[in-house]
Structures are given as C-alpha cells and as structure tokens.
Design a protein around this motif. Structure first.
Motif, PDB file in Angstrom:
ATOM      1  N   VAL A 237      53.217  26.662  39.124  1.00  0.00           N
ATOM      2  CA  VAL A 237      52.692  27.995  38.860  1.00  0.00           C
ATOM      3  C   VAL A 237      53.607  29.050  39.489  1.00  0.00           C
ATOM      4  O   VAL A 237      54.058  28.903  40.625  1.00  0.00           O
ATOM      5  CB  VAL A 237      51.262  28.128  39.425  1.00  0.00           C
ATOM      6  CG1 VAL A 237      50.700  29.518  39.168  1.00  0.00           C
ATOM      7  CG2 VAL A 237      50.354  27.060  38.824  1.00  0.00           C
ATOM      8  N   THR A 238      53.859  30.106  38.731  1.00  0.00           N
ATOM      9  CA  THR A 238      54.805  31.126  39.159  1.00  0.00           C
ATOM     10  C   THR A 238      54.072  32.325  39.760  1.00  0.00           C
ATOM     11  O   THR A 238      52.860  32.458  39.650  1.00  0.00           O
ATOM     12  CB  THR A 238      55.700  31.526  37.969  1.00  0.00           C
ATOM     13  OG1 THR A 238      56.655  32.460  38.403  1.00  0.00           O
ATOM     14  CG2 THR A 238      54.909  32.121  36.841  1.00  0.00           C
ATOM     15  N   SER A 239      54.834  33.215  40.387  1.00  0.00           N
ATOM     16  CA  SER A 239      54.208  34.303  41.148  1.00  0.00           C
ATOM     17  C   SER A 239      53.587  35.373  40.258  1.00  0.00           C
ATOM     18  O   SER A 239      52.845  36.216  40.752  1.00  0.00           O
ATOM     19  CB  SER A 239      55.239  34.943  42.078  1.00  0.00           C
ATOM     20  OG  SER A 239      56.328  35.412  41.330  1.00  0.00           O
ATOM     21  N   SER A 240      53.869  35.357  38.949  1.00  0.00           N
ATOM     22  CA  SER A 240      53.225  36.342  38.091  1.00  0.00           C
ATOM     23  C   SER A 240      51.789  35.929  37.741  1.00  0.00           C
ATOM     24  O   SER A 240      51.057  36.694  37.126  1.00  0.00           O
ATOM     25  CB  SER A 240      54.041  36.542  36.804  1.00  0.00           C
ATOM     26  OG  SER A 240      54.063  35.351  36.052  1.00  0.00           O
ATOM     27  N   ALA A 241      51.389  34.747  38.149  1.00  0.00           N
ATOM     28  CA  ALA A 241      50.001  34.294  37.949  1.00  0.00           C
ATOM     29  C   ALA A 241      49.088  35.074  38.892  1.00  0.00           C
ATOM     30  O   ALA A 241      49.546  35.644  39.887  1.00  0.00           O
ATOM     31  CB  ALA A 241      49.909  32.800  38.231  1.00  0.00           C
ATOM     32  N   PRO A 242      47.776  35.095  38.593  1.00  0.00           N
ATOM     33  CA  PRO A 242      46.864  35.856  39.454  1.00  0.00           C
ATOM     34  C   PRO A 242      46.933  35.397  40.915  1.00  0.00           C
ATOM     35  O   PRO A 242      47.134  34.226  41.193  1.00  0.00           O
ATOM     36  CB  PRO A 242      45.484  35.536  38.869  1.00  0.00           C
ATOM     37  CG  PRO A 242      45.747  35.105  37.472  1.00  0.00           C
ATOM     38  CD  PRO A 242      47.095  34.472  37.461  1.00  0.00           C
ATOM     39  N   GLU A 243      46.755  36.358  41.798  1.00  0.00           N
ATOM     40  CA  GLU A 243      46.744  36.047  43.229  1.00  0.00           C
ATOM     41  C   GLU A 243      45.543  35.193  43.583  1.00  0.00           C
ATOM     42  O   GLU A 243      44.525  35.229  42.897  1.00  0.00           O
ATOM     43  CB  GLU A 243      46.646  37.346  44.034  1.00  0.00           C
ATOM     44  CG  GLU A 243      47.985  37.964  44.311  1.00  0.00           C
ATOM     45  CD  GLU A 243      47.845  39.197  45.187  1.00  0.00           C
ATOM     46  OE1 GLU A 243      47.006  39.183  46.096  1.00  0.00           O
ATOM     47  OE2 GLU A 243      48.577  40.167  44.924  1.00  0.00           O
ATOM     48  N   CYS A 244      45.666  34.478  44.683  1.00  0.00           N
ATOM     49  CA  CYS A 244      44.556  33.625  45.101  1.00  0.00           C
ATOM     50  C   CYS A 244      43.422  34.476  45.670  1.00  0.00           C
ATOM     51  O   CYS A 244      43.663  35.483  46.336  1.00  0.00           O
ATOM     52  CB  CYS A 244      45.020  32.624  46.138  1.00  0.00           C
ATOM     53  SG  CYS A 244      43.802  31.348  46.485  1.00  0.00           S
ATOM     54  N   ARG A 245      42.213  34.059  45.365  1.00  0.00           N
ATOM     55  CA  ARG A 245      41.041  34.749  45.906  1.00  0.00           C
ATOM     56  C   ARG A 245      41.056  34.697  47.435  1.00  0.00           C
ATOM     57  O   ARG A 245      41.737  33.858  48.038  1.00  0.00           O
ATOM     58  CB  ARG A 245      39.771  34.086  45.371  1.00  0.00           C
ATOM     59  CG  ARG A 245      39.611  32.654  45.810  1.00  0.00           C
ATOM     60  CD  ARG A 245      38.591  31.929  44.971  1.00  0.00           C
ATOM     61  NE  ARG A 245      38.990  31.859  43.570  1.00  0.00           N
ATOM     62  CZ  ARG A 245      38.239  31.353  42.605  1.00  0.00           C
ATOM     63  NH1 ARG A 245      37.039  30.862  42.875  1.00  0.00           N
ATOM     64  NH2 ARG A 245      38.664  31.320  41.359  1.00  0.00           N
ATOM     65  N   ALA A 246      40.279  35.574  48.045  1.00  0.00           N
ATOM     66  CA  ALA A 246      40.219  35.638  49.508  1.00  0.00           C
ATOM     67  C   ALA A 246      39.396  34.466  50.045  1.00  0.00           C
ATOM     68  O   ALA A 246      38.748  33.744  49.292  1.00  0.00           O
ATOM     69  CB  ALA A 246      39.602  36.961  49.931  1.00  0.00           C
ATOM     70  N   ARG A 247      39.431  34.311  51.357  1.00  0.00           N
ATOM     71  CA  ARG A 247      38.585  33.307  51.997  1.00  0.00           C
ATOM     72  C   ARG A 247      37.117  33.634  51.750  1.00  0.00           C
ATOM     73  O   ARG A 247      36.747  34.796  51.640  1.00  0.00           O
ATOM     74  CB  ARG A 247      38.807  33.324  53.501  1.00  0.00           C
ATOM     75  CG  ARG A 247      40.199  32.997  53.920  1.00  0.00           C
ATOM     76  CD  ARG A 247      40.334  33.397  55.361  1.00  0.00           C
ATOM     77  NE  ARG A 247      41.553  32.865  55.945  1.00  0.00           N
ATOM     78  CZ  ARG A 247      41.740  32.780  57.257  1.00  0.00           C
ATOM     79  NH1 ARG A 247      40.792  33.192  58.100  1.00  0.00           N
ATOM     80  NH2 ARG A 247      42.867  32.310  57.721  1.00  0.00           N
ATOM     81  N   ASN A 248      36.335  32.581  51.706  1.00  0.00           N
ATOM     82  CA  ASN A 248      34.912  32.739  51.460  1.00  0.00           C
ATOM     83  C   ASN A 248      34.183  32.501  52.786  1.00  0.00           C
ATOM     84  O   ASN A 248      34.384  31.475  53.441  1.00  0.00           O
ATOM     85  CB  ASN A 248      34.520  31.704  50.401  1.00  0.00           C
ATOM     86  CG  ASN A 248      33.046  31.662  50.142  1.00  0.00           C
ATOM     87  OD1 ASN A 248      32.246  31.495  51.063  1.00  0.00           O
ATOM     88  ND2 ASN A 248      32.665  31.800  48.889  1.00  0.00           N
ATOM     89  N   ALA A 249      33.333  33.447  53.185  1.00  0.00           N
ATOM     90  CA  ALA A 249      32.695  33.372  54.505  1.00  0.00           C
ATOM     91  C   ALA A 249      31.914  32.070  54.678  1.00  0.00           C
ATOM     92  O   ALA A 249      31.958  31.441  55.745  1.00  0.00           O
ATOM     93  CB  ALA A 249      31.774  34.575  54.688  1.00  0.00           C
ATOM     94  N   LYS A 250      31.237  31.635  53.614  1.00  0.00           N
ATOM     95  CA  LYS A 250      30.461  30.392  53.718  1.00  0.00           C
ATOM     96  C   LYS A 250      31.380  29.196  53.946  1.00  0.00           C
ATOM     97  O   LYS A 250      31.070  28.278  54.705  1.00  0.00           O
ATOM     98  CB  LYS A 250      29.650  30.182  52.426  1.00  0.00           C
ATOM     99  CG  LYS A 250      28.202  30.630  52.587  1.00  0.00           C
ATOM    100  CD  LYS A 250      27.508  30.801  51.252  1.00  0.00           C
ATOM    101  CE  LYS A 250      27.205  29.497  50.525  1.00  0.00           C
ATOM    102  NZ  LYS A 250      26.579  29.795  49.201  1.00  0.00           N
TER     103      LYS A 250
END
Lengths: 291, 339
Positions: A184-197
């Motif tokens: 996967v290349t860097s133009s793909a969507p950014e990773c979601r943030a950490r999830n508190a749970k």
C-alpha cells in the motif's frame, strides 16, 4: 458472512524525516539513539486498508507481524490500539544485519509457520531505506501473486480481491486471486487514530521477554487474558536455514559508508536587501540564465 | 555469457526514457568490463523495436512478443526474466526505479537469490577484497545510493551472487546515442515455453494512464520550496515567481510530506531528478537525498535563514533571509530589469 484472515507486515523505523541537528554526531555519523522509533508510515496506510476490510466483514482478523529487536513490540501494541487483533514479533540475534532478501526470507518462514490466511498487506516501502523490496520478495518466497502501489481495496470476494493501484502516470484497477500480497502506497487513506477502548484493552499486551521484567502477582493477568500475550518467534521457531539469515544470508554487502561532509563553498553571499537582490537579478538576466 | 542486461520498459509500446538512460550507462559499463550490452523487451506488437535500441550500443535484443504480455503484469514478466537470466547468466542487470522496475526487480532478485540495490544515484566498476575470507574480486559493480534519510552515502556490492541488480530513477543518468549505425542482433524468446497459464491470474480490469501534469525535467527554471516555506499558502508566492521566470515549482520531500504541495513535484532521490539552468531553493535545508536530484543544475540560488544549511555548500548564490521577504523582491527586480 465470509470473514478474512489478514496479515499486516510492519516495520519499526527511525524517524528519518525529522533528522534534527542532534541526530548527527560531530564526526558526521548518525546518532541513531537521537531518532525516535516509529511505525513506518506506509505500514500504517496498510493497516488502515486491513481495518476497512474488517469493518466491512466483521469477524475478520488482523495479525500484525514485525521483525526487529525487542522494542519493536511497541508497534504491535500501536497496531492493537488501532484495531489489530494480535501480533507476532519475529526477533533473534541471528536476523541482525539482514538485507531485504534475508529479511523477506525470515518473514516468509514466519508466515508459513503462522498457517492459513487470505491476504497479506504491507506498506510499499519503509522510510529508512525506501527500497520497496521486501513486499515483492516475500510474495515470491511464498509463491503468491503480488499487487504493488495499492491505493484502495475496492472489493473483496471469497476467492479474489479488486484493487486500485496508483502509478506515477495514472491508475490501474486489477483483480487478483486470494491469497495474495499487496503493498500500500502513501496516497492511500491515513490510518485511523487509536481507539480509547482498545488502548484500555491492550495497554498491558506484552511479549514473553517483556513480561520477565514484571513482578509475580501481575503475571496472572496473562493467564486470565490470553489476548495480552504478544507472540514471539525466534529463528528456531520458524525453522529456517541459518545460512539464509543475517549477514551471511544477504547477497548485498555494504562496502563502505561515507558520511556526508560538505566543503564550504565559494558561493556569493547576498543579503536580502533591495540593492543586493536588484544586482542579482540584473546579473542573471545579463548572463541569460533567466529572461 | 556474463553480459550486462537492461530491462526495457514500455508504456503503450513506447520505450521509457529511463530505459535509454540505462542503456547509455550500461554501454559505458560494458565497455569497461569488456562484455556485451543486451536488452530485454517484453510486450506486444514489438516488430522493429530493436532499431530504436541499437543506436545505444546494444549488441543483442531479446524480444518476447505476445498479446498477453502488455500491459505489464508481474508474474509473466518475472517468469520470462528469471528463465532468461538462468540461461544467459548476466553479470549485471539494470532496471528503472519506476513502479514497474520496483515491482519486477525485487521479485526477480528473490527468485534468483541475487542482490538488488534500489534507487542508485551512481554505478561504477571497482574491486573488493574480503580479508576475512581471503578473497579478491575484480570488476564488481559498486551500487551507490544515499541512505538513512540521506545522512550517509552507502556503496553496496554483491560479491557472490549474480546478476548484480540495481534500479535507477528516471533522469539520474544521461541518455546518449552511441552510434546511429550500430548494429546488434535479435534473439526471439519462445514465450509459450517460458510462461504458464497460472502466471496470468492477476488481470487488469481498467487503466487510466494520464500524461504527467507537471514536467519538471524540461523546465529551464525551477523554484523549489522546502519545509521552511512554512505553509501551503506560502507556496503561492513560489508559483508566482516561477510564472514570472517561465519556470516550474518543485519541492523537497519534507514539503511534500507536510502536505504543502503534490508529490508529483518532488525533487530528489525518491522524486524527480532535474538539471535546469537555474534552481532556486527556497527554505530547503538540502539533505543529500534532495541534492541528489538537483545538484547538476547549472546555477543554484539558496534562500535560507540558516547560514549552515547544507544546500548553501552547493549553491552559487546564497541569499541570507526569509523566503517570504526575498521572493517579492526578486519578482519586483526581475520585472524592473527585464524590460
């Protein structure tokens, strides 16, 4: 509903994008200790693609596999905080000095040991080397088809995957059978943030080695909650040919490293005054450099 | 046997510039090694393609012509290259560091267990002594590339494994015809014996190939911005200067990563290599990875508040000041003097 078993390959890398002044020693060598160790950025793009498949097909699982020293367990926890189910740390002194080919050999052996899966997702390249080699080299060792430069997984089917690739000069939509490996290349969507749970759930996740540093009464935690065990694999666990590991298993050798030492140049120094810049522009026009 | 091979990359039947650049470098290396230069073309409808390659000093053109081989897909091209290399045993194999070369190269190196070095900025022939093993090697390929965020330059060798493989980005090497009358010969590859049906499991459903929106390598003047430009908005000023001077805007990786500007304008080892008449580096510190992509510019102006920025060492003019202050003055005095 069909569920998918996904392996995400990730690497902990020194953050070479933010090399500050203290990252170089006086003799011009790199002070690795001064660089923060991070989750390789494109591997996070890869994790996000895996998470999106898991969102769409609940019950799918994501296992994060990384090779590195003990502290690389940090990125497995980081992946868990964002939604990975579990992780494997492939770690052994025998892996030290591996080039991309020896690395991909060790990873491919670990994957073979891991068992069945539907899809391997990894970042296109790591920022400490920018080689983009490990993904395709792992795919070849496992005799899997590969699709590189992936921007988006468009469709999952029980036997196949449809993917959009982003190339230098356009896009391509391809269909590949499962199992396959994609990068996967860097133009793909950014990773979601950490999830508190997830942070609450996994903050005590540790490898066996890390747990050795803990006191006794804490250890029962890992029997009660097996998901907190980050699996560790060594060279012996993955049944490798030692000749293909580390320095001896690496066809490429570093002949020499030159530190970048710049000579002071004889550049013309110009102040940002109207008069100086006026003269400069005149000079450039007269020499036909511009105009 | 043991010749130097170049993989020829095709897009809609047109040979990529990087392939001509590699042939030019390959010819020079082959002369030094005293071996032949061979090219491999894999695609469809390739009649007469060898005539475009001979002038670069190609001695043998291997042609695999089959309608299933274009556009490029990984597995059949890998299968053909691997079988050809196993038979011909090249000592060196070069490919473009393009999406195709970077897809194919590692796959081939993994199958053949040969070392591969990505994104080389220089290739030279040299010797090597392994004192521990008591072995001496003549005429190895030194594969030279910046590494570790550009803070070091590494020379990589493959003493034992063949072919010695390297990828090089477009624009890094120069393209030069050896002789218009140079003649080599064609060797047809028997495609059905090289690929099997299982090599075609990945299918291309759709392709949109676009012409590149920006053509940095053809621009006579480049105004390049780094992280020091500070914001996407501030880049507008660089566009203004580029327009006035008849040039293009480029950027360092730091500015691209910060989201100030699109990736297709990135100059450097992992971007485009340029050689304009004038390169104006605005707020660029000048890590070696960036310098690798622009240091052959005829004239370099560095605008920087940091007097010790590495870019200053290769600049012809160093303007000590703030980009946002200096550029408007450059525009003003260019207009004033050019009339």
């Amino acid at each position: 509903m069909k569920t998918y078993k996904i392996i995400v390959l990730a690497k902990q890398v020194p953050d070479t994008r933010n090399v500050g002044k203290d990252a170089m020693k006086a003799d011009g060598t790199v002070n690795r200790a001064a660089l923060p160790a991070i989750f390789n950025p494109e591997d996070l793009n890869a994790l996000e693609q895996a998470l999106r498949i898991k969102d769409e097909y609940p019950g799918s699982s994501i296992t994060l596999l990384t090779m590195g020293p003990g502290r690389a367990a940090d990125i497995i926890r980081e992946g868990m905080f964002r939604g990975a189910d579990d992780g494997i740390l492939l770690t052994d002194r025998a892996f030290a000095g591996s080039d991309t080919l020896a690395t991909s050999y060790a990873l491919s052996r670990a994957i073979a040991k891991y068992g069945e899966f539907d899809l391997i997702v990894c970042g296109r390249q790591a920022i400490d080397g920018d080689t983009a080699q490990v993904g395709p080299q792992v795919a070849e060792k496992l005799k899997l088809p590969q699709v590189t430069y992936v921007e988006q997984v468009l469709e999952m089917h029980p036997q196949s995957i449809v993917i959009k690739r982003r190339l230098d000069n356009g896009v391509e939509v391809v269909k590949a059978p499962l199992p396959s490996l994609i990068t996967v290349t860097s133009s793909a969507p950014e990773c979601r943030a950490r999830n508190a749970k997830m942070i609450m759930k996994f903050k005590h996740a540790k490898t066996v080695t890390e747990r050795q540093d803990q006191n006794e009464d804490y250890l029962s935690l890992y029997n009660d909650r097996p998901y907190l065990n980050i699996q560790e694999m060594t060279a012996a666990d993955v049944e490798v040919d030692p000749k293909q590991l580390g320095l001896s298993g690496s066809p490429t050798k570093v002949k020499k490293i030159d530190n970048v030492v710049l000579q002071a140049s004889d550049a013309k120094r110009i102040e940002a005054t109207d008069a100086d810049i006026n003269l400069l522009m005149k000079e450039l026009i007269d020499s036909h450099t511009i105009g | 046997m043991n010749n130097l091979f170049v993989y020829i990359e095709l897009e809609d039947g047109i040979i990529a510039n990087v392939s001509f650049e590699l042939l030019t470098k390959g010819r020079a290396l082959a002369d030094e090694l005293g071996c032949k230069l061979e090219a491999v073309v894999i695609g469809s409808g390739l009649d007469g393609i060898e005539n475009q390659l001979y002038p670069y000093g190609v001695d043998v053109v291997h042609i695999a012509d089959d309608h299933r081989l274009a556009p490029y897909t990984t597995l059949p091209h890998t299968a053909i290259i691997c079988k050809l290399f196993e038979a011909e045993k090249p000592q060196i194999a070069l490919m473009g560091a393009t999406p195709i070369g970077r897809d194919l190269g590692p796959r081939v190196s993994s199958a053949l267990y040969s070392g591969l070095t990505a994104d080389c900025t220089s290739l030279i022939i040299g010797e090597h002594e392994d004192k521990k093993e008591g072995k001496k090697y003549d005429q190895l390929l030194y594969q030279i590339r910046p590494a570790f965020g550009g803070n070091i330059i590494a020379t990589i060798i493959n003493p034992e494994c063949r072919p010695q493989m390297a990828t090089v980005r477009e624009g890094v090497m120069k393209s030069e015809i050896r002789s218009k009358t140079y003649k080599g010969k064609v060797k047809k590859i028997d495609v059905p014996s090289m690929v099997s049906d299982t090599d075609f499991v990945v299918s291309i459903i759709e392709r949109h190939i676009e012409q590149r929106k920006v053509n940095l390598s053809a621009a006579p003047v480049i105004v390049a911005g780094g992280y020091g430009v500070g914001s996407k908005d501030n880049f507008n000023l660089l566009f203004e200067l580029a327009e006035v001077l008849g040039g293009e805007v480029a950027a360092s990786r730091a500015a691209v990563d910060a989201g100030y500007i699109d990736h297709d304008r990135q100059v450097g080892q992992t971007g485009v290599t340029v050689r304009p008449k004038l390169y104006i580096a605005c707020g660029i510190s000048g890590q070696i990875q960036h310098r690798a992509g622009m240091e052959d510019s005829a004239q370099i102006i560095a605008i920087n508040t940091d007097e010790h920025a590495p870019i200053n060492a290769i600049a012809d003019y160093v303007i000590h000041g703030d980009v946002m202050d200096v550029i408007p003055k450059m525009i003003k005095y260019y207009k004033a003097n050019s009339k």
